[in-house]
Design a protein around this motif. Structure first.
Motif, PDB file in Angstrom:
ATOM      1  N   ILE A 260      -3.703  22.017   3.484  1.00 55.94           N
ATOM      2  CA  ILE A 260      -3.593  23.072   4.488  1.00 55.94           C
ATOM      3  C   ILE A 260      -2.270  23.824   4.353  1.00 55.94           C
ATOM      4  N   CYS A 261      -1.190  23.072   4.138  1.00 52.69           N
ATOM      5  CA  CYS A 261       0.157  23.677   4.090  1.00 52.69           C
ATOM      6  C   CYS A 261       0.662  23.904   2.675  1.00 52.69           C
ATOM      7  N   ASN A 262      -0.110  23.437   1.682  1.00 55.68           N
ATOM      8  CA  ASN A 262       0.270  23.594   0.269  1.00 55.68           C
ATOM      9  C   ASN A 262       1.640  22.986  -0.061  1.00 55.68           C
ATOM     10  N   VAL A 263       1.956  21.869   0.567  1.00 55.14           N
ATOM     11  CA  VAL A 263       3.191  21.150   0.278  1.00 55.14           C
ATOM     12  C   VAL A 263       2.984  20.342  -1.006  1.00 55.14           C
ATOM     13  N   PRO A 264       3.938  20.339  -1.927  1.00 55.05           N
ATOM     14  CA  PRO A 264       3.789  19.531  -3.154  1.00 55.05           C
ATOM     15  C   PRO A 264       3.480  18.075  -2.841  1.00 55.05           C
ATOM     16  N   CYS A 265       2.665  17.472  -3.686  1.00 56.89           N
ATOM     17  CA  CYS A 265       2.117  16.131  -3.425  1.00 56.89           C
ATOM     18  C   CYS A 265       3.197  15.087  -3.149  1.00 56.89           C
ATOM     19  N   GLN A 266       4.197  15.000  -4.005  1.00 56.59           N
ATOM     20  CA  GLN A 266       5.216  13.964  -3.844  1.00 56.59           C
ATOM     21  C   GLN A 266       6.023  14.160  -2.565  1.00 56.59           C
ATOM     22  N   ILE A 267       6.320  15.417  -2.246  1.00 55.72           N
ATOM     23  CA  ILE A 267       7.078  15.692  -1.019  1.00 55.72           C
ATOM     24  C   ILE A 267       6.250  15.356   0.211  1.00 55.72           C
ATOM     25  N   SER A 268       4.981  15.738   0.187  1.00 57.10           N
ATOM     26  CA  SER A 268       4.110  15.448   1.340  1.00 57.10           C
ATOM     27  C   SER A 268       3.929  13.952   1.531  1.00 57.10           C
ATOM     28  N   ARG A 269       3.906  13.212   0.427  1.00 55.11           N
ATOM     29  CA  ARG A 269       3.759  11.748   0.540  1.00 55.11           C
ATOM     30  C   ARG A 269       4.974  11.133   1.213  1.00 55.11           C
ATOM     31  N   VAL A 270       6.168  11.586   0.839  1.00 54.57           N
ATOM     32  CA  VAL A 270       7.396  11.074   1.456  1.00 54.57           C
ATOM     33  C   VAL A 270       7.419  11.402   2.949  1.00 54.57           C
ATOM     34  N   ILE A 271       7.078  12.647   3.273  1.00 53.83           N
ATOM     35  CA  ILE A 271       7.071  13.079   4.677  1.00 53.83           C
ATOM     36  C   ILE A 271       6.049  12.275   5.467  1.00 53.83           C
TER      37      ILE A 271
ATOM     38  N   ILE B 265       4.786   9.244   4.862  1.00 54.51           N
ATOM     39  CA  ILE B 265       5.209   7.852   5.031  1.00 54.51           C
ATOM     40  C   ILE B 265       6.284   7.759   6.114  1.00 54.51           C
ATOM     41  N   ALA B 266       7.237   8.690   6.076  1.00 55.40           N
ATOM     42  CA  ALA B 266       8.290   8.702   7.098  1.00 55.40           C
ATOM     43  C   ALA B 266       7.689   8.942   8.478  1.00 55.40           C
ATOM     44  N   PHE B 267       6.751   9.866   8.552  1.00 58.27           N
ATOM     45  CA  PHE B 267       6.083  10.166   9.830  1.00 58.27           C
ATOM     46  C   PHE B 267       5.348   8.935  10.359  1.00 58.27           C
ATOM     47  N   ALA B 268       4.643   8.237   9.465  1.00 56.45           N
ATOM     48  CA  ALA B 268       3.887   7.040   9.867  1.00 56.45           C
ATOM     49  C   ALA B 268       4.815   5.954  10.403  1.00 56.45           C
TER      50      ALA B 268
ATOM     51  N   VAL C  76       0.836  -1.202   0.000  1.00 52.29           N
ATOM     52  CA  VAL C  76       0.000   0.000   0.000  1.00 52.29           C
ATOM     53  C   VAL C  76       0.873   1.255   0.000  1.00 52.29           C
ATOM     54  N   LEU C  77       1.921   1.255   0.820  1.00 50.73           N
ATOM     55  CA  LEU C  77       2.826   2.407   0.858  1.00 50.73           C
ATOM     56  C   LEU C  77       3.469   2.638  -0.515  1.00 50.73           C
ATOM     57  N   LEU C  78       3.896   1.550  -1.154  1.00 49.71           N
ATOM     58  CA  LEU C  78       4.499   1.667  -2.479  1.00 49.71           C
ATOM     59  C   LEU C  78       3.487   2.190  -3.495  1.00 49.71           C
ATOM     60  N   CYS C  79       2.283   1.657  -3.416  1.00 49.82           N
ATOM     61  CA  CYS C  79       1.234   2.066  -4.349  1.00 49.82           C
ATOM     62  C   CYS C  79       0.907   3.541  -4.174  1.00 49.82           C
ATOM     63  N   HIS C  80       0.753   3.973  -2.931  1.00 51.87           N
ATOM     64  CA  HIS C  80       0.416   5.366  -2.659  1.00 51.87           C
ATOM     65  C   HIS C  80       1.574   6.303  -2.981  1.00 51.87           C
ATOM     66  N   PHE C  81       2.755   5.752  -3.124  1.00 55.07           N
ATOM     67  CA  PHE C  81       3.888   6.562  -3.543  1.00 55.07           C
ATOM     68  C   PHE C  81       3.981   6.555  -5.073  1.00 55.07           C
ATOM     69  N   ALA C  82       2.851   6.258  -5.695  1.00 58.44           N
ATOM     70  CA  ALA C  82       2.710   6.321  -7.147  1.00 58.44           C
ATOM     71  C   ALA C  82       3.593   5.324  -7.871  1.00 58.44           C
ATOM     72  N   ILE C  83       3.871   4.170  -7.251  1.00 59.24           N
ATOM     73  CA  ILE C  83       4.577   3.100  -7.961  1.00 59.24           C
ATOM     74  C   ILE C  83       3.532   2.101  -8.423  1.00 59.24           C
ATOM     75  N   SER C  84       3.419   1.906  -9.700  1.00 55.15           N
ATOM     76  CA  SER C  84       2.427   0.991 -10.260  1.00 55.15           C
ATOM     77  C   SER C  84       2.928  -0.435 -10.071  1.00 55.15           C
TER      78      SER C  84
END
Length: 329
Positions: free
Chosen positions: A294-305, A307-310, A32-40
């Motif tokens: 809310i913070c207007n962080v770019p999508c790919q950067i927010s996804r990495v952050i 996942i790391a936070f989780a 799921v993490l890989l998929c949500h990080f836009a890896i098909s």
């Protein structure tokens, strides 16, 4: 021992699914993490079987497997069963989601009532923005329906009811197919509810495990091959059935792999991931939407952050919620 004798060895494959349930949950959340990080994932060579556990098909199968034993351990007491499920899923979901839902809902929705619809998961069922929490919404309904599903599938003596199993499967498939005939939101709903067809299969697998049904390894390999071929046939025609077949190929494949090789370190990592699947699932989705909206962080950067936070916070939050729940009990 020659290859023929090895292939004829009988193993408790259904029991092994319970034995490696933690590892399988870990593989599912990793997918799921890989998929949500836009890896098909199901187009990447070598990740074919991981794809079978992506899109939460594996979670739904393993959820049905686990609920069979959970209901039995509650002595088939519905009230005790519901209380246990409430404390295990819904309360942690509310605690983890509220800090994100409140600002998200006030900015993107109609404030208070959007928060209520979100934490009750009604937002999924009425077509609001549900921030990828469909799995929570569907799981709560499956938990509520489980005693009825169990009653249809098994007699009071614990014997299997073939007619009941067929009825349950037809019911799940029928709801999915009827929704496809509705308006665009019903069609979208069918996309998610269609995944639930694998849920009663997980329940049936747990029953076979309890009865210690064993199969020769060569039969297991034939099953894996058949499911793999069926998934290819469904691919591009019906995604949910394609993914279900992949999942039913992937799960016994991983069990055979864990039995055949000494993968201790890998299994430890997967068990750790499997222990915190709920926390990782919620905490990599909602912070992502929070940062994007809310913070207007770019999508790919927010996804990495996110996942790391989780991954960093999941064990601490899990232990904190467990401590709180013990006080409530």
């Amino acid at each position: 021992m020659n290859i023929t004798k090895k292939l004829n060895i009988r193993t408790d494959i259904f029991k092994q699914i319970g034995k490696y349930r933690g590892e399988l949950m870990g593989i599912a959340i990793l997918g799921v993490l890989l998929c949500h990080f836009a890896i098909s994932t199901y187009y990447i060579p070598g990740m074919f079987f991981i794809a079978g556990l992506v899109y939460t098909q594996g979670f739904l199968f393993l959820s049905g497997y686990g609920l069979y034993y959970s209901f039995k351990n509650c002595n088939y007491n519905i009230q005790t069963f519901y209380k246990k499920r409430l404390l295990r899923l819904y309360i942690p979901f509310v605690i983890m989601s509220l800090p994100f839902y409140i600002p998200l809902c006030y900015k993107l929705g109609d404030g208070f009532w959007f928060v209520i619809r979100s934490i009750t998961t009604l937002s999924f069922w009425v077509g609001d923005n549900w921030f990828s929490m469909w799995y929570i919404a569907v799981s709560l309904v499956l938990y509520l329906l489980y005693p009825l599903i169990h009653k249809l599938m098994f007699s009071k003596s614990g014997a299997i009811k073939i007619q009941g199993i067929i009825l349950v499967l037809i019911g799940f498939i029928g709801i999915n197919e009827v929704l496809k005939l509705g308006n665009p939101y019903c069609v979208e709903l069918a996309q998610w509810l269609g995944k639930c067809v694998i849920f009663p299969i997980g329940i049936l697998t747990a029953y076979l495990a309890e009865k210690r049904i064993s199969l020769p390894i060569y039969i297991q390999i034939i099953w894996i091959a058949c499911m793999s071929i069926m998934s290819m046939l469904w691919h591009g025609i019906e995604d949910n059935y394609y993914q279900i077949c992949m999942c039913l190929a992937a799960i016994p494949s991983f069990c055979l792999l864990f039995e055949a090789f000494n993968l201790v370190k890998i299994r430890i990592v997967l068990q750790w991931l499997g222990k915190y699947t709920l926390e990782i699932y919620i905490l990599h989705c909602l912070p992502h939407f929070f940062m994007c909206n809310i913070c207007n962080v770019p999508c790919q950067i927010s996804r990495v952050i996110a996942i790391a936070f989780a991954l960093i916070s999941c064990s601490y939050i899990h232990n904190g919620i467990e401590h709180l729940l013990k006080k409530i009990k």
